[in-house]
Design an enzyme around this catalytic site. Sequence first.
Site, PDB file in Angstrom:
ATOM      1  N   SER A  75     -87.529 -10.536  -6.473  1.00  0.00           N
ATOM      2  CA  SER A  75     -88.056 -10.781  -5.126  1.00  0.00           C
ATOM      3  C   SER A  75     -87.782 -12.229  -4.750  1.00  0.00           C
ATOM      4  O   SER A  75     -87.680 -13.091  -5.634  1.00  0.00           O
ATOM      5  CB  SER A  75     -89.563 -10.543  -5.108  1.00  0.00           C
ATOM      6  OG  SER A  75     -90.121 -10.982  -3.883  1.00  0.00           O
ATOM      7  N   TYR A  80     -97.634 -12.404  -9.775  1.00  0.00           N
ATOM      8  CA  TYR A  80     -96.470 -11.714  -9.206  1.00  0.00           C
ATOM      9  C   TYR A  80     -95.280 -12.670  -9.124  1.00  0.00           C
ATOM     10  O   TYR A  80     -94.167 -12.345  -9.558  1.00  0.00           O
ATOM     11  CB  TYR A  80     -96.835 -11.186  -7.814  1.00  0.00           C
ATOM     12  CG  TYR A  80     -95.724 -10.400  -7.135  1.00  0.00           C
ATOM     13  CD1 TYR A  80     -95.375  -9.134  -7.587  1.00  0.00           C
ATOM     14  CD2 TYR A  80     -95.043 -10.928  -6.039  1.00  0.00           C
ATOM     15  CE1 TYR A  80     -94.365  -8.405  -6.964  1.00  0.00           C
ATOM     16  CE2 TYR A  80     -94.039 -10.205  -5.408  1.00  0.00           C
ATOM     17  CZ  TYR A  80     -93.705  -8.946  -5.871  1.00  0.00           C
ATOM     18  OH  TYR A  80     -92.699  -8.241  -5.250  1.00  0.00           O
TER      19      TYR A  80
HETATM   20  N1  LIG Z   1     -91.843  -4.308  -0.356  1.00  0.00           N
HETATM   21  C1  LIG Z   1     -91.488  -5.574  -0.377  1.00  0.00           C
HETATM   22  O1  LIG Z   1     -91.688  -6.332   0.586  1.00  0.00           O
HETATM   23  C2  LIG Z   1     -90.817  -6.135  -1.589  1.00  0.00           C
HETATM   24  C3  LIG Z   1     -90.235  -7.413  -1.496  1.00  0.00           C
HETATM   25  C4  LIG Z   1     -89.610  -7.954  -2.594  1.00  0.00           C
HETATM   26  C5  LIG Z   1     -89.532  -7.223  -3.764  1.00  0.00           C
HETATM   27  N2  LIG Z   1     -90.098  -5.995  -3.848  1.00  0.00           N
HETATM   28  C6  LIG Z   1     -89.990  -5.293  -5.117  1.00  0.00           C
HETATM   29  O2  LIG Z   1     -89.400  -4.038  -4.893  1.00  0.00           O
HETATM   30  C7  LIG Z   1     -89.772  -3.153  -5.950  1.00  0.00           C
HETATM   31  C8  LIG Z   1     -90.231  -1.835  -5.340  1.00  0.00           C
HETATM   32  O3  LIG Z   1     -91.400  -2.080  -4.570  1.00  0.00           O
HETATM   33  P1  LIG Z   1     -91.701  -1.290  -3.221  1.00  0.00           P
HETATM   34  O4  LIG Z   1     -91.940  -2.289  -2.161  1.00  0.00           O
HETATM   35  O5  LIG Z   1     -90.688  -0.227  -3.027  1.00  0.00           O
HETATM   36  O6  LIG Z   1     -93.154  -0.673  -3.522  1.00  0.00           O
HETATM   37  P2  LIG Z   1     -93.592   0.718  -4.135  1.00  0.00           P
HETATM   38  O7  LIG Z   1     -93.188   1.826  -3.255  1.00  0.00           O
HETATM   39  O8  LIG Z   1     -95.041   0.549  -4.439  1.00  0.00           O
HETATM   40  O9  LIG Z   1     -92.729   0.809  -5.502  1.00  0.00           O
HETATM   41  C9  LIG Z   1     -93.223   0.428  -6.742  1.00  0.00           C
HETATM   42  C10 LIG Z   1     -92.882   1.552  -7.698  1.00  0.00           C
HETATM   43  O10 LIG Z   1     -93.259   1.154  -9.022  1.00  0.00           O
HETATM   44  C11 LIG Z   1     -93.752   2.308  -9.688  1.00  0.00           C
HETATM   45  N3  LIG Z   1     -94.603   1.870 -10.787  1.00  0.00           N
HETATM   46  C12 LIG Z   1     -95.664   1.026 -10.733  1.00  0.00           C
HETATM   47  N4  LIG Z   1     -96.193   0.874 -11.961  1.00  0.00           N
HETATM   48  C13 LIG Z   1     -95.430   1.636 -12.803  1.00  0.00           C
HETATM   49  C14 LIG Z   1     -95.473   1.896 -14.197  1.00  0.00           C
HETATM   50  N5  LIG Z   1     -96.410   1.354 -15.000  1.00  0.00           N
HETATM   51  N6  LIG Z   1     -94.528   2.707 -14.725  1.00  0.00           N
HETATM   52  C15 LIG Z   1     -93.578   3.270 -13.940  1.00  0.00           C
HETATM   53  N7  LIG Z   1     -93.484   3.061 -12.615  1.00  0.00           N
HETATM   54  C16 LIG Z   1     -94.410   2.260 -12.057  1.00  0.00           C
HETATM   55  C17 LIG Z   1     -94.534   3.057  -8.600  1.00  0.00           C
HETATM   56  O11 LIG Z   1     -94.670   4.428  -8.899  1.00  0.00           O
HETATM   57  P3  LIG Z   1     -96.012   5.022  -9.584  1.00  0.00           P
HETATM   58  O12 LIG Z   1     -97.168   4.351  -8.917  1.00  0.00           O
HETATM   59  O13 LIG Z   1     -95.932   6.479  -9.326  1.00  0.00           O
HETATM   60  O14 LIG Z   1     -95.910   4.690 -11.036  1.00  0.00           O
HETATM   61  C18 LIG Z   1     -93.632   2.851  -7.399  1.00  0.00           C
HETATM   62  O15 LIG Z   1     -92.699   3.911  -7.277  1.00  0.00           O
HETATM   63  C19 LIG Z   1     -90.862  -3.883  -6.743  1.00  0.00           C
HETATM   64  O16 LIG Z   1     -90.273  -4.491  -7.865  1.00  0.00           O
HETATM   65  C20 LIG Z   1     -91.325  -4.966  -5.776  1.00  0.00           C
HETATM   66  O17 LIG Z   1     -91.847  -6.105  -6.448  1.00  0.00           O
HETATM   67  C21 LIG Z   1     -90.745  -5.437  -2.795  1.00  0.00           C
END
Ligand SMILES: NC(=O)c1ccc[n+]([C@@H]2O[C@H](COP(=O)([O-])OP(=O)(O)OC[C@H]3O[C@@H](n4cnc5c(N)ncnc54)[C@H](OP(=O)(O)O)[C@@H]3O)[C@@H](O)[C@H]2O)c1
Length: 248
Positions: free
Chosen positions: A133, A146
């Site tokens: 990120s 984070y």
């Molecule tokens: N959205 C943003 O603005 C943003 C910005 C920069 C970076 N990111 C990064 O992008 C990535 C995806 O995030 P997102 O925004 O798409 O949010 P998200 O939809 O909440 O995705 C996070 C995923 O991680 C999985 N997860 C969480 N804990 C887990 C575990 N212990 N084992 C296996 N899977 C697990 C969740 O599925 P389950 O809950 O079903 O396990 C979910 O599918 C993350 O690394 C986040 O830090 C997001």
Amino acid sequence: MAKIAWILGGGTGIGAALAKELIDRGWTVAISGRRMEPLRDLAHSYGARPYPLDVTDAAAAATVTRQIVADLGRIDLMVFSVATKAVTKTAVYDHATFEMVIDTNLLGAMRVIDPVVTQMRAQGGGEIAIVASVAGYFGLPRSAAYSAGKAALIALAQTMKTELARDDIAVRLISPGFVRTEFTARNAFPMPFLMEADEAGRRIADGLLHSRRFEIAFPLRFVLTLKLVRMLPYPIFFALMRRLLPKG
Ligand SMILES: NC(=O)c1ccc[n+]([C@@H]2O[C@H](COP(=O)([O-])OP(=O)(O)OC[C@H]3O[C@@H](n4cnc5c(N)ncnc54)[C@H](OP(=O)(O)O)[C@@H]3O)[C@@H](O)[C@H]2O)c1
């Protein structure tokens, strides 16, 4: 023959959007996460292959890696798009929250990377993409664990890129700005340049499939601004950071 991708965190958000993009572009895509429901939904609607996994379980990570290879033959691309929604409070440094965030966001990646690198060596190469990120570019106030975990993921990707080149394993770093997902739904602060998940998925797929650059970062104006902030002299940097603290 269709290439095989495994997307951790592939049931929701950025991971799911990328899974759809890759499937649209002819890939076979395995998806993992803890909850079965989003995995099943994407399997039914898009033909993704669901492999439930909690990345805090090292034995399960190794088992699922072997299962995917047994079912699909190989893993050409692994994408780690996992993060826990646990947040650290401002100026509270309790061990339990840090442990939970780092255990999932950083050590969770290691539990999968280890067996996947072994598999990629055995098959003669592959590609690993780590979703970090822009929050890892420097120590952000209000999200200590984070931000620290993402900074560590960036360092990890840089090390792996150097070390794994001789095994023909390419390593990519994905640095999104704000993307509208479950993850950001709770954010009560302004999110500049907020992007839709489908657009993020498209940009990541384009970067992975049509470029060889190490870092896939977007949106560009936000990324460049933050990279400039990273280079500021500390007195100016900290004056800026203090403005991000909640009032009072
Ligand atoms: N959205 C943003 O603005 C943003 C910005 C920069 C970076 N990111 C990064 O992008 C990535 C995806 O995030 P997102 O925004 O798409 O949010 P998200 O939809 O909440 O995705 C996070 C995923 O991680 C999985 N997860 C969480 N804990 C887990 C575990 N212990 N084992 C296996 N899977 C697990 C969740 O599925 P389950 O809950 O079903 O396990 C979910 O599918 C993350 O690394 C986040 O830090 C997001």
